[in-house]
Design a protein around this motif. Structure first.
Motif, PDB file in Angstrom:
ATOM      1  N   PRO A 171      48.807  44.889  28.114  1.00 11.40           N
ATOM      2  CA  PRO A 171      50.155  44.355  28.292  1.00 11.40           C
ATOM      3  C   PRO A 171      51.169  45.098  27.412  1.00 11.40           C
ATOM      4  O   PRO A 171      50.879  45.447  26.268  1.00 11.40           O
ATOM      5  CB  PRO A 171      50.016  42.897  27.856  1.00 11.40           C
ATOM      6  CG  PRO A 171      48.571  42.582  28.038  1.00 11.40           C
ATOM      7  CD  PRO A 171      47.849  43.856  27.709  1.00 11.40           C
ATOM      8  N   SER A 173      54.299  43.738  27.100  1.00 11.13           N
ATOM      9  CA  SER A 173      55.192  42.688  26.633  1.00 11.13           C
ATOM     10  C   SER A 173      54.426  41.378  26.644  1.00 11.13           C
ATOM     11  O   SER A 173      53.309  41.300  27.155  1.00 11.13           O
ATOM     12  CB  SER A 173      56.439  42.585  27.523  1.00 11.13           C
ATOM     13  OG  SER A 173      56.074  42.277  28.847  1.00 11.13           O
ATOM     14  N   ARG A 174      55.021  40.337  26.087  1.00  8.30           N
ATOM     15  CA  ARG A 174      54.344  39.050  26.032  1.00  8.30           C
ATOM     16  C   ARG A 174      54.021  38.557  27.444  1.00  8.30           C
ATOM     17  O   ARG A 174      54.839  38.647  28.354  1.00  8.30           O
ATOM     18  CB  ARG A 174      55.204  38.020  25.303  1.00  8.30           C
ATOM     19  CG  ARG A 174      54.480  36.690  25.082  1.00  8.30           C
ATOM     20  CD  ARG A 174      55.280  35.765  24.197  1.00  8.30           C
ATOM     21  NE  ARG A 174      54.598  34.500  24.023  1.00  8.30           N
ATOM     22  CZ  ARG A 174      53.664  34.278  23.113  1.00  8.30           C
ATOM     23  NH1 ARG A 174      53.318  35.251  22.293  1.00  8.30           N
ATOM     24  NH2 ARG A 174      53.086  33.100  23.007  1.00  8.30           N
ATOM     25  N   VAL A 175      52.833  38.008  27.606  1.00  7.82           N
ATOM     26  CA  VAL A 175      52.372  37.550  28.912  1.00  7.82           C
ATOM     27  C   VAL A 175      52.847  36.116  29.142  1.00  7.82           C
ATOM     28  O   VAL A 175      52.710  35.257  28.275  1.00  7.82           O
ATOM     29  CB  VAL A 175      50.839  37.621  28.983  1.00  7.82           C
ATOM     30  CG1 VAL A 175      50.345  37.148  30.333  1.00  7.82           C
ATOM     31  CG2 VAL A 175      50.362  39.040  28.714  1.00  7.82           C
ATOM     32  N   ASP A 176      53.418  35.862  30.300  1.00 10.92           N
ATOM     33  CA  ASP A 176      53.906  34.522  30.610  1.00 10.92           C
ATOM     34  C   ASP A 176      52.761  33.517  30.643  1.00 10.92           C
ATOM     35  O   ASP A 176      51.653  33.838  31.088  1.00 10.92           O
ATOM     36  CB  ASP A 176      54.612  34.513  31.969  1.00 10.92           C
ATOM     37  CG  ASP A 176      55.911  35.287  31.955  1.00 10.92           C
ATOM     38  OD1 ASP A 176      56.503  35.424  30.865  1.00 10.92           O
ATOM     39  OD2 ASP A 176      56.339  35.750  33.031  1.00 10.92           O
ATOM     40  N   PRO A 241      46.315  38.636  26.725  1.00 14.92           N
ATOM     41  CA  PRO A 241      47.152  38.491  25.527  1.00 14.92           C
ATOM     42  C   PRO A 241      46.389  38.860  24.260  1.00 14.92           C
ATOM     43  O   PRO A 241      45.161  38.733  24.200  1.00 14.92           O
ATOM     44  CB  PRO A 241      47.516  37.004  25.531  1.00 14.92           C
ATOM     45  CG  PRO A 241      46.398  36.348  26.288  1.00 14.92           C
ATOM     46  CD  PRO A 241      45.980  37.346  27.338  1.00 14.92           C
ATOM     47  N   GLN A 242      47.127  39.306  23.254  1.00 14.74           N
ATOM     48  CA  GLN A 242      46.529  39.584  21.957  1.00 14.74           C
ATOM     49  C   GLN A 242      46.151  38.271  21.266  1.00 14.74           C
ATOM     50  O   GLN A 242      46.625  37.191  21.633  1.00 14.74           O
ATOM     51  CB  GLN A 242      47.509  40.373  21.079  1.00 14.74           C
ATOM     52  CG  GLN A 242      47.901  41.714  21.663  1.00 14.74           C
ATOM     53  CD  GLN A 242      46.724  42.657  21.776  1.00 14.74           C
ATOM     54  OE1 GLN A 242      45.919  42.760  20.847  1.00 14.74           O
ATOM     55  NE2 GLN A 242      46.615  43.346  22.913  1.00 14.74           N
ATOM     56  N   GLU A 245      48.894  36.059  20.260  1.00 11.72           N
ATOM     57  CA  GLU A 245      49.706  35.560  21.364  1.00 11.72           C
ATOM     58  C   GLU A 245      49.008  34.471  22.175  1.00 11.72           C
ATOM     59  O   GLU A 245      49.536  34.006  23.183  1.00 11.72           O
ATOM     60  CB  GLU A 245      50.062  36.711  22.302  1.00 11.72           C
ATOM     61  CG  GLU A 245      50.887  37.800  21.662  1.00 11.72           C
ATOM     62  CD  GLU A 245      51.104  38.987  22.588  1.00 11.72           C
ATOM     63  OE1 GLU A 245      52.096  39.700  22.383  1.00 11.72           O
ATOM     64  OE2 GLU A 245      50.302  39.191  23.516  1.00 11.72           O
ATOM     65  N   LEU A 247      47.717  31.196  23.891  1.00 12.41           N
ATOM     66  CA  LEU A 247      48.302  29.900  24.206  1.00 12.41           C
ATOM     67  C   LEU A 247      47.204  28.995  24.762  1.00 12.41           C
ATOM     68  O   LEU A 247      46.233  29.482  25.354  1.00 12.41           O
ATOM     69  CB  LEU A 247      49.410  30.042  25.248  1.00 12.41           C
ATOM     70  CG  LEU A 247      50.670  30.797  24.824  1.00 12.41           C
ATOM     71  CD1 LEU A 247      51.600  30.958  26.017  1.00 12.41           C
ATOM     72  CD2 LEU A 247      51.377  30.067  23.693  1.00 12.41           C
ATOM     73  N   ASP A 250      44.396  29.631  27.810  1.00 10.50           N
ATOM     74  CA  ASP A 250      43.843  30.973  27.946  1.00 10.50           C
ATOM     75  C   ASP A 250      42.320  30.906  27.903  1.00 10.50           C
ATOM     76  O   ASP A 250      41.747  30.106  27.150  1.00 10.50           O
ATOM     77  CB  ASP A 250      44.328  31.888  26.815  1.00 10.50           C
ATOM     78  CG  ASP A 250      45.800  32.214  26.910  1.00 10.50           C
ATOM     79  OD1 ASP A 250      46.392  32.035  27.994  1.00 10.50           O
ATOM     80  OD2 ASP A 250      46.365  32.654  25.893  1.00 10.50           O
ATOM     81  N   ARG A 301      44.828  35.468  30.370  1.00  7.95           N
ATOM     82  CA  ARG A 301      45.743  34.431  30.842  1.00  7.95           C
ATOM     83  C   ARG A 301      45.639  34.397  32.356  1.00  7.95           C
ATOM     84  O   ARG A 301      46.171  35.243  33.057  1.00  7.95           O
ATOM     85  CB  ARG A 301      47.173  34.720  30.379  1.00  7.95           C
ATOM     86  CG  ARG A 301      48.130  33.561  30.629  1.00  7.95           C
ATOM     87  CD  ARG A 301      49.272  33.573  29.629  1.00  7.95           C
ATOM     88  NE  ARG A 301      48.786  33.390  28.273  1.00  7.95           N
ATOM     89  CZ  ARG A 301      49.447  33.760  27.172  1.00  7.95           C
ATOM     90  NH1 ARG A 301      50.608  34.362  27.281  1.00  7.95           N
ATOM     91  NH2 ARG A 301      48.936  33.538  25.982  1.00  7.95           N
TER      92      ARG A 301
END
Length: 314
Positions: A171, A173-176, A241-242, A245, A247, A250, A301
């Motif tokens: 990724p 950018s941040r994953v929704d 996601p890292q 990051e 949530l 996941d 995610r």
């Protein structure tokens, strides 16, 4: 498919646009034995990138160099003999074009796809979508319709592959967050204390018991998403996601080989605070466990499109 075309992503789906130089592979998504080949040959033309090439190889063979289909497609790239005779190349320069050798088959997949991209380069629209459509329906159809033909199969093919590609790209950018995450967690929480069963899917004849991937499959099924049955395929159901990051909702994965997603052996559902709900092993029950262990591999995610794109068998 009758041939692994080493190309599968809509270029605009990734920040930075199409082409190999703007895309890197997610950690461990491609087995170490093939990652350098995929990275190199995935940069062959602007319609292709390494994650796209990886997605095709995974879909066609699960990175199995000995795969053979009922349609007589062969090797890691699943070339049929006639296509191999025309488009196979000696990728490693040993004087032999061997469809069973990934050192030949992976470069051949990339060169074949780039040839298709060249065939339809004058067609307006997204060059990667046109390339994929050419593989599915033929370059003549893409030229005739001046883009992806209005065939349901071809349109679905392009969407499937471009969705699957997201799982192989690191990724940018941040994953929704997933909209289904809360439902999946609620389901998993309702199973806390249930005894583990190897191969368990939670059915009545199994006493409602689960193994690790049976639990995660059932949890997301309760949210309307169908995942593959085994953990290493569930890893490819969305972007990664890292650790910082993560949530709730996941999927988190564990392996004794941190360089190869095909070696993943355990999965759980992250709930926050460094903990997951998982079905750990025979003799244990579904419970909360910490994720920060030496065998932590990474996370996914889950997305609806990503799950739909996964092959039923690899």
């Amino acid at each position: 498919m009758l041939l692994v075309v080493g190309v599968y992503l809509v270029a605009g789906n990734l920040a930075g646009g199409a082409g190999g130089g703007s895309v890197s592979l997610a950690k461990g998504a491609v087995p170490t034995a093939y990652s350098s080949l995929v990275q190199k040959w995935g940069n062959l033309c602007s319609a292709l990138n390494p994650a796209l090439l990886a997605a095709q190889l995974y879909q066609e063979s699960g990175f199995n160099p000995n795969a053979k289909s009922p349609a007589k497609a062969e090797g890691i790239a699943q070339f049929i003999p006639g296509t191999w005779a025309t488009h196979g190349i000696d990728g490693n320069g040993d004087g032999v074009r061997n469809v069973w050798d990934p050192n030949d088959a992976i470069p051949s997949a990339a060169t074949y796809d780039c040839q298709l991209a060249s065939d339809v380069k004058s067609v307006p629209g997204n060059q990667t979508e046109n390339m994929l459509a050419s593989y599915n329906a033929g370059a003549y159809a893409v030229i005739k319709y001046q883009g992806v033909p209005p065939y349901a199969e071809t349109k679905n093919y392009v969407k499937t592959i471009t969705s699957l590609e997201q799982s192989f790209a690191a990724p940018v950018s941040r994953v929704d967050p997933s909209q289904q995450a809360a439902t999946a967690i609620t389901y998993a929480q309702s199973k806390l204390g249930t005894p583990y069963l190897w191969g368990g899917n939670g059915t009545a004849d199994q006493g409602g018991r689960f193994d690790c991937s049976g639990l995660t499959k059932a949890a997301f099924e309760s949210a309307g998403i169908t995942l593959p049955r085994v953990a290493n395929d569930q890893y490819n159901a969305g972007p990664h996601p890292q650790r910082a990051e993560l949530l709730p909702g996941d999927l988190v994965f564990f392996s004794d080989d941190l360089t190869n997603s095909r070696a993943i052996r355990h999965v759980g559902i992250y709930v926050g605070g460094g903990y997951m709900i998982d079905a750990p092993r025979t003799g244990a029950v579904i419970r909360f466990d910490p994720i920060d262990t030496p065998d932590y591999f990474g996370a996914t995610r889950v997305t609806e499109d990503g799950a739909k794109a996964l092959p039923t068998t690899v």
